[in-house]
Design a protein around this motif. Structure first.
Motif, PDB file in Angstrom:
ATOM      1  N   ALA A 133       0.822  -1.219   0.000  1.00 53.87           N
ATOM      2  CA  ALA A 133       0.000   0.000   0.000  1.00 53.87           C
ATOM      3  C   ALA A 133       0.850   1.261   0.000  1.00 53.87           C
ATOM      4  N   GLY A 433      -2.921  -7.077   0.982  1.00 52.64           N
ATOM      5  CA  GLY A 433      -2.409  -6.527   2.248  1.00 52.64           C
ATOM      6  C   GLY A 433      -3.541  -6.143   3.189  1.00 52.64           C
ATOM      7  N   GLU A 434      -4.563  -5.464   2.657  1.00 53.18           N
ATOM      8  CA  GLU A 434      -5.677  -5.052   3.525  1.00 53.18           C
ATOM      9  C   GLU A 434      -6.475  -6.279   3.996  1.00 53.18           C
ATOM     10  N   ASP A 437      -4.397  -7.814   6.755  1.00 54.73           N
ATOM     11  CA  ASP A 437      -4.310  -7.057   8.016  1.00 54.73           C
ATOM     12  C   ASP A 437      -5.654  -6.796   8.680  1.00 54.73           C
ATOM     13  N   THR A 438      -6.744  -7.096   7.975  1.00 58.23           N
ATOM     14  CA  THR A 438      -8.052  -7.014   8.635  1.00 58.23           C
ATOM     15  C   THR A 438      -8.602  -8.433   8.879  1.00 58.23           C
ATOM     16  N   PHE A 439      -7.750  -9.434   8.687  1.00 60.74           N
ATOM     17  CA  PHE A 439      -8.006 -10.817   9.120  1.00 60.74           C
ATOM     18  C   PHE A 439      -9.274 -11.429   8.513  1.00 60.74           C
ATOM     19  N   ASN A 443     -11.044 -15.013  10.057  1.00 57.11           N
ATOM     20  CA  ASN A 443     -12.406 -14.792  10.550  1.00 57.11           C
ATOM     21  C   ASN A 443     -13.434 -15.609   9.766  1.00 57.11           C
ATOM     22  N   SER A 447     -15.736 -18.019  11.891  1.00 58.55           N
ATOM     23  CA  SER A 447     -17.200 -17.887  11.942  1.00 58.55           C
ATOM     24  C   SER A 447     -17.871 -19.215  11.595  1.00 58.55           C
ATOM     25  N   GLN A 465     -16.416  -9.216   0.995  1.00 64.42           N
ATOM     26  CA  GLN A 465     -15.470  -8.256   1.593  1.00 64.42           C
ATOM     27  C   GLN A 465     -14.238  -8.090   0.702  1.00 64.42           C
ATOM     28  N   GLN A 468     -14.949  -5.996  -2.371  1.00 59.82           N
ATOM     29  CA  GLN A 468     -15.042  -4.565  -2.036  1.00 59.82           C
ATOM     30  C   GLN A 468     -13.639  -3.958  -1.863  1.00 59.82           C
ATOM     31  N   ILE A 469     -12.781  -4.706  -1.184  1.00 59.29           N
ATOM     32  CA  ILE A 469     -11.415  -4.217  -0.947  1.00 59.29           C
ATOM     33  C   ILE A 469     -10.641  -4.118  -2.270  1.00 59.29           C
ATOM     34  N   LYS A 472     -11.707  -1.070  -4.277  1.00 65.88           N
ATOM     35  CA  LYS A 472     -11.141   0.192  -3.770  1.00 65.88           C
ATOM     36  C   LYS A 472      -9.702   0.387  -4.270  1.00 65.88           C
ATOM     37  N   TRP A 473      -8.900  -0.669  -4.177  1.00 63.95           N
ATOM     38  CA  TRP A 473      -7.492  -0.524  -4.568  1.00 63.95           C
ATOM     39  C   TRP A 473      -7.324  -0.448  -6.085  1.00 63.95           C
ATOM     40  N   GLN A 476      -7.389   2.985  -7.046  1.00 64.40           N
ATOM     41  CA  GLN A 476      -6.095   3.641  -6.784  1.00 64.40           C
ATOM     42  C   GLN A 476      -5.058   3.256  -7.842  1.00 64.40           C
TER      43      GLN A 476
END
Lengths: 483, 309
Positions: A133, A433-434, A437-439, A443, A447, A465, A468-469, A472-473, A476
């Motif tokens: 990032a 990376g995101e 780092d947001t696991f 998770n 769950s 998820q 969506q991530i 976003k990148w 960029q």
């Protein structure tokens, strides 16, 4: 001391005494405090302007340049001791004043983010995860990698994929070494359960791990928590089942049958061979549990073993290693455990020396490997460490740090063949990376294992998820692919 | 000569400046004001700008994108959990703090042997750095080596070798976090309430006693109403500190298991700093702002109306 000097001193002393002993009026107080404040506030600037604030060890040579380095405190303390001595010598040899700041690896993201926002800070920063990032704020190090490859052979795939962005065609970091992430098992327990050489496949882990738990209450220790070991374990399982977050072209492909199969396996493993302690796993939990005789199998680098050698040599002798476990595809993959990557931020004032430092450091790979007690592995194929580490009778065949048997670590010779980057089969891009780092992946496993979601729901939510991530990148322009 | 006189007057006027009404006060306040503007106001403005942009940890250039970052933050499935947990965490810990601190303040206001030792022990958590206290609790609540397991096992309440998943089960983890936050905040609230108790005039209590009011009647109808404004101050501090707290969750659970103890502050940190998505982190954190602003205004107005007389 001359009479005049004595008089002057006396006069100053008397003046001070008068000032402190006589009663000050409010006006005098404000005047004095105001002057003192101005003096204190402006003093450093005045000193700096006069050249007095930047004294250097060079003693006014003027030609001596500065280089500041921020890096993690290595898990193996011996490495930092060696590095600090090495960098001092390197600085002397290259006419550079080098200042190294070691901080906890967990503090690196926040510290680096602060420096990026401030637009100033260290000339070199070392991360132990791909800092993808940060690409817009760091220099492209293609020239350093090419130069290193000329001198020290080709860079390993796991290292290249952790530092090269195929979308922008830039090296956002320079990887000088990495650590494998094998399985660590307690031989005595696995021998009693009929598998003395440890598990080969995930099915072995489930079946024999269950037997061991039933026999002795000792569990398998694979985390499903919000920490890095759980992150790596989740990825290793997915890859070995033929699943992944993205494909080689950076499209999100998590929502697949292979992922559901892998998550189903994790649910079974949890129910049969683990307990809910693994939901509160910290980075130290699996090490502690293995050394304490509470866990039969964990995924970790050799650091847990090195600690046991110091604190519990009897337990260390019972810890053995396995390469990545194979899934139903017949293939086994594990994530690199730690990847040592330097970045040179755009604000660096000494780029040439920073690049020279990186190249010279690779020239000392043998020291890097040895001083890290074989924790670090070479990133390039023809360094001065290859012969010492991998050859017959080398360090992995005859551990210089006292393994019993001495060749306990020899299975790590081919670690590069089963170790991949965290974004495999694609690169370690900013979206990966995101997600890391947001696991999202541990998770997803947790769950389903906790029963708060069905396997289908867990996979589909995690995939949403991830999409969506990634979107976003992609905006960029740091990530390729389109789905 | 004329010029010299004017010059002297100017100098005199300049040195009389500190004596002008309001000047000295403003001068003395200015360091605090600069501190607030620099370390509170500026970051707050910055986070508003970030929240309306697509800024990342690696790219601090601000491109305004309207409300889309807020929309992305709200769409994130963890956001709803974090929002709910922020209120749950604050409500339960502060309810416990206000009840326990009132009891403690009454207890510590009376004389008994060893009172200073007890006061010291109760104030100790406030003097301990939060990270240090939280790490100590992390060890005590460890999934394998918790001393609580050992004690419960020794008392025969659980089987030997059983491990209670204090931090591995969602409700137990949230309970552990609430207990730790209560332990942390209790000393401050107790000190505030003890100060409040000493400010209640003794003659009012004596008059109530002469009129035949027993302990409970004096407590409910005299002391607690008079203590209410101070209690609200303690509550306000507690709510603000807890609503924005990240340290306890960060150290104890990291927001787990499965994000079930994530609060807005911790999720903003994970998303914004560790995940690199600084804009979304800022947007997530800003959801705390209106709540805190409203609470502060409400409680301060209540406190200013209910004066101790």
């Amino acid at each position: 001391m001359s009479e005049v000097e004595e008089r002057n001193q006396e006069s100053v002393a008397t003046g001070m005494e008068t000032a402190w002993t006589s009663r000050l009026s409010r006006r005098e107080f404000v005047q004095k405090v105001g002057l003192a404040a101005v003096g204190l506030g402006a003093g450093p600037y005045i000193l700096t302007a006069c050249g007095g604030g930047t004294s250097s060890a060079g003693g006014g040579g003027g030609a001596r340049s500065q280089l500041t380095i921020l890096q993690w405190s290595h898990f193996v303390p011996r490495y930092d001791t060696w590095f600090d001595a090495y960098i001092k010598q390197w600085g002397e040899a290259n006419n550079v004043n080098v200042k190294v700041d070691h901080i906890n690896q967990a503090d690196l993201p926040a510290r680096t983010a602060a420096e990026v926002n401030a637009g100033s800070g260290h000339d070199l920063i070392e991360w132990i995860a791909p800092p993808s990032a940060l690409e817009p704020s760091v220099l492209d190090l293609t020239d350093v990698v090419q130069e290193a490859e000329k001198k020290y052979g080709s860079q390993l795939a796991v290292c290249k994929a952790s530092t090269y962005n195929p979308t922008t065609k830039k090296y956002f970091g320079f990887c000088h070494s990495w650590s494998p992430d094998p399985g660590d098992y307690r031989k005595s327990l696995w021998t009693k359960a009929g598998m003395p050489n440890g598990p080969v496949t995930y099915d072995d882990l489930l079946n024999v791990g269950t037997t061991i738990k039933q026999q002795s209450g000792v569990r398998v220790g694979i985390g499903m928590s919000q920490e890095q070991d759980s992150n790596m374990a989740a990825r290793a399982l997915l890859w070995s089942y033929g699943a992944s977050v993205q494909d080689a072209h950076e499209n999100v492909v998590l929502d697949s049958d292979a992922t559901r199969e892998a998550v189903n396996f994790m649910v079974k493993l949890f129910k049969q061979a683990m307990t809910n302690e693994i939901f509160s796993w910290t980075a130290a939990s699996n090490n502690q549990g293995l050394v304490a005789g509470q866990l039969s199998y964990i995924l970790n680098s050799i650091s847990a073993y090195r600690t046991a050698q110091q604190t519990r040599p009897d337990i260390a002798d019972d810890i053995f290693f396995r390469p990545a476990l194979q899934g139903p595809t017949g293939k086994g993959f594990a994530s690199e455990h730690v990847i040592m990557i330097y970045i040179i931020p755009k604000w660096s004032k000494n780029v040439d020396k920073a690049k020279q430092f990186l190249l010279d450091l690779v020239g000392h790979t043998s020291d890097i490997v040895y001083q890290s007690e074989l924790y670090n592995f070479p990133a390039f194929s023809k360094t001065n460490a290859q012969q010492k580490l991998f050859s017959a009778g080398g360090w992995l065949d005859k551990d210089p740090f006292g393994s019993h048997p001495a060749d306990k670590l020899s299975l790590l010779k081919n670690a590069a063949s089963w170790s991949v980057n965290v974004g495999y089969p694609g690169p370690s891009n900013a979206a990966i990376g995101e997600i890391f780092d947001t696991f999202v992946l541990p998770n997803m496993m947790a769950s389903a294992a906790r029963g708060t979601k069905t396997v289908d729901q867990a996979v589909s939510d995690a995939a949403a998820q991830c999409r969506q991530i990634f979107a976003k990148w992609r905006q960029q322009k740091l990530v390729g692919g389109g789905s | 000569m004329m010029e010299r006189t004017v010059g002297v007057r100017r100098v005199a006027a300049r040195w009389r400046l500190p004596e002008r009404p309001g000047f000295l006060g403003a001068l003395m306040l200015s360091p605090a004001l600069l501190y607030l503007v620099g370390l509170v106001g500026f970051p707050l403005v910055l986070s508003f700008i970030y929240a309306f942009s697509d800024v990342t940890t690696g790219n601090p250039n601000v491109h305004l994108v309207g409300l889309s970052t807020f929309a992305a933050a709200v769409r994130d499935p963890v956001f709803g959990v974090a929002l709910r947990n922020t209120f749950v965490f604050t409500f339960f810990s502060q309810a416990l703090v206000i009840v326990l601190s009132t009891v403690l303040a009454f207890g510590l206001s009376t004389d008994f042997p060893g009172k200073w030792v007890v006061r010291f022990l109760i104030l100790l958590p406030w003097t301990t750095p939060v990270a240090l206290g939280a790490v100590a609790w992390l060890w005590m609540l460890d999934s394998i080596f918790s001393p609580f397991d050992w004690v419960l096992s020794a008392l025969g309440l659980i089987h030997q070798g059983t491990h209670i998943p204090f931090l591995g089960q969602a409700r137990l983890a949230m309970g552990s976090i609430v207990v730790l936050q209560t332990w942390r905040m209790l000393p401050l609230a107790t000190v505030i309430l003890m100060a409040g108790l000493t400010s209640i005039p003794q003659d009012i209590q004596d008059a109530a006693a002469v009129d035949g009011a027993g302990f409970w009647r004096r407590l409910v109808h005299v002391i607690l109403p008079l203590l209410q404004p101070i209690m609200l101050v303690a509550l306000l501090f507690g709510i603000v500190f807890t609503f924005t707290d990240i340290a306890v969750i960060f150290v104890l659970t990291g927001g787990g298991p499965d994000n079930s103890t994530q609060v807005l502050a911790s999720w903003a940190f994970y998303k914004g700093i560790n995940g690199g998505n600084l804009a979304q982190g800022a947007a997530t954190a800003l959801f705390m702002f209106p709540v805190l602003l409203g609470l502060a205004v409400l409680l301060l107005r209540i406190a200013s109306r209910a004066e101790v007389t």
